[in-house]
Design a protein around this motif. Structure first.
Motif, PDB file in Angstrom:
ATOM      1  N   ARG A  62      18.896  17.972  29.039  1.00 43.76           N
ATOM      2  CA  ARG A  62      20.286  18.286  28.677  1.00 43.76           C
ATOM      3  C   ARG A  62      21.254  17.751  29.722  1.00 43.76           C
ATOM      4  O   ARG A  62      22.333  17.242  29.381  1.00 43.76           O
ATOM      5  N   GLN A  63      20.889  17.871  31.020  1.00 46.34           N
ATOM      6  CA  GLN A  63      21.827  17.415  32.040  1.00 46.34           C
ATOM      7  C   GLN A  63      22.035  15.909  31.987  1.00 46.34           C
ATOM      8  O   GLN A  63      23.137  15.415  32.215  1.00 46.34           O
ATOM      9  N   LEU A  64      20.994  15.149  31.632  1.00 50.36           N
ATOM     10  CA  LEU A  64      21.170  13.703  31.530  1.00 50.36           C
ATOM     11  C   LEU A  64      21.952  13.340  30.274  1.00 50.36           C
ATOM     12  O   LEU A  64      22.752  12.398  30.282  1.00 50.36           O
ATOM     13  N   LEU A  65      21.750  14.062  29.180  1.00 45.05           N
ATOM     14  CA  LEU A  65      22.561  13.833  27.974  1.00 45.05           C
ATOM     15  C   LEU A  65      24.041  14.031  28.274  1.00 45.05           C
ATOM     16  O   LEU A  65      24.896  13.317  27.734  1.00 45.05           O
ATOM     17  N   CYS A  94      30.814  18.752  28.947  1.00 46.98           N
ATOM     18  CA  CYS A  94      29.818  19.503  29.722  1.00 46.98           C
ATOM     19  C   CYS A  94      30.316  20.043  31.056  1.00 46.98           C
ATOM     20  O   CYS A  94      29.585  20.769  31.733  1.00 46.98           O
ATOM     21  N   GLY A  95      31.497  19.638  31.483  1.00 49.51           N
ATOM     22  CA  GLY A  95      31.974  20.119  32.777  1.00 49.51           C
ATOM     23  C   GLY A  95      31.304  19.386  33.931  1.00 49.51           C
ATOM     24  O   GLY A  95      30.924  18.222  33.821  1.00 49.51           O
ATOM     25  N   GLU A  96      31.116  20.098  35.044  1.00 52.80           N
ATOM     26  CA  GLU A  96      30.674  19.472  36.299  1.00 52.80           C
ATOM     27  C   GLU A  96      29.319  18.781  36.220  1.00 52.80           C
ATOM     28  O   GLU A  96      29.067  17.815  36.943  1.00 52.80           O
ATOM     29  N   ILE A  97      28.432  19.249  35.359  1.00 56.62           N
ATOM     30  CA  ILE A  97      27.075  18.695  35.332  1.00 56.62           C
ATOM     31  C   ILE A  97      27.075  17.214  34.977  1.00 56.62           C
ATOM     32  O   ILE A  97      26.171  16.475  35.372  1.00 56.62           O
ATOM     33  N   GLN A  98      28.135  16.732  34.301  1.00 54.95           N
ATOM     34  CA  GLN A  98      28.163  15.319  33.927  1.00 54.95           C
ATOM     35  C   GLN A  98      28.185  14.409  35.142  1.00 54.95           C
ATOM     36  O   GLN A  98      27.781  13.241  35.058  1.00 54.95           O
ATOM     37  N   TRP A  99      28.627  14.926  36.304  1.00 56.25           N
ATOM     38  CA  TRP A  99      28.681  14.118  37.515  1.00 56.25           C
ATOM     39  C   TRP A  99      27.478  14.338  38.425  1.00 56.25           C
ATOM     40  O   TRP A  99      27.283  13.573  39.356  1.00 56.25           O
ATOM     41  N   GLU A 100      26.734  15.386  38.196  1.00 57.58           N
ATOM     42  CA  GLU A 100      25.590  15.640  39.079  1.00 57.58           C
ATOM     43  C   GLU A 100      24.395  16.229  38.322  1.00 57.58           C
ATOM     44  O   GLU A 100      24.005  17.371  38.530  1.00 57.58           O
ATOM     45  N   PRO A 101      23.787  15.416  37.447  1.00 59.16           N
ATOM     46  CA  PRO A 101      22.658  15.915  36.659  1.00 59.16           C
ATOM     47  C   PRO A 101      21.459  16.313  37.519  1.00 59.16           C
ATOM     48  O   PRO A 101      20.591  17.066  37.075  1.00 59.16           O
TER      49      PRO A 101
END
Length: 201
Positions: free
Chosen positions: A39-42, A51-58
């Protein structure tokens, strides 16, 4: 002229120091799965938006180790208990769609792959999957999972390479949408890294 030269040297020194901090792991966070895609890589590759912050730091889905007895709380397994990455815990994507899935076949060998931004000493990698008939309408809990891993890859405290692949047999008796939870347990800290991958059997 001399003052300008000193100022330039100082700025250059600060820039170099900043680059060194970044290159030696000044950022928190260190690994994710891309097979099956997590999910974090998607979120990071733009397939899933909002997705918020996770898009920059999967690579930063880090939480307490010891799953399933310990680890993140139920409902926070996909975010590793990191509230700033809570979008990963949703039963649906932040924009209300189904999470995209990777097609897999039970009983067949599958190659799992991790990408690492920092290569920590590693205890093992463990993979869990949801039970048949699990409740897809809420954030993932231990009750949704078979809490015995279907694959454990011991790593003996070694550091993995930047990309690591290993194969295992997918469980049988499953059909439809499921979630595979990958857990990378660190040997020399109290933490592990978590990655939820949506799959269709």
């Amino acid at each position: 002229m001399r003052t300008k030269g000193k100022l330039y040297a100082a700025v250059l020194g600060l820039a170099t120091a900043g680059a060194f901090v970044l290159s030696t792991g000044g950022a928190s966070g260190h690994g994710y799965t891309d097979l099956p895609i997590s999910r974090q890589l998607l979120c990071a590759d733009g397939t899933v938006r909002g997705c918020g912050e996770i898009q920059w730091e999967p690579q930063s889905v880090e939480g307490p180790k010891g799953f399933p007895a310990g680890g993140p709380a139920d409902g926070q397994l996909c975010s590793g208990g990191e509230t700033r990455f809570g979008q990963l815990d949703g039963a649906r994507t932040p924009r209300g769609a189904e999470w995209p899935t990777t097609k897999v076949t039970g009983g067949q060998s599958y190659t799992f792959r991790w990408q690492f931004e920092a290569r920590h000493a590693t205890t093992d990698f463990r993979y869990y999957v949801t039970r048949q008939g699990w409740n897809q309408g809420h954030a993932l809990t231990r009750a949704d999972l078979n809490t015995t891993p279907f694959l454990t890859v011991p790593y003996g405290g070694k550091q993995p390479p930047a990309t690591l692949s290993h194969s295992g047999t997918l469980p049988t008796g499953l059909s439809g949408h499921h979630v595979i939870l990958g857990v990378w347990t660190i040997a020399d800290t109290g933490n592990a890294f978590y990655a939820c991958s949506d799959v269709t059997f």
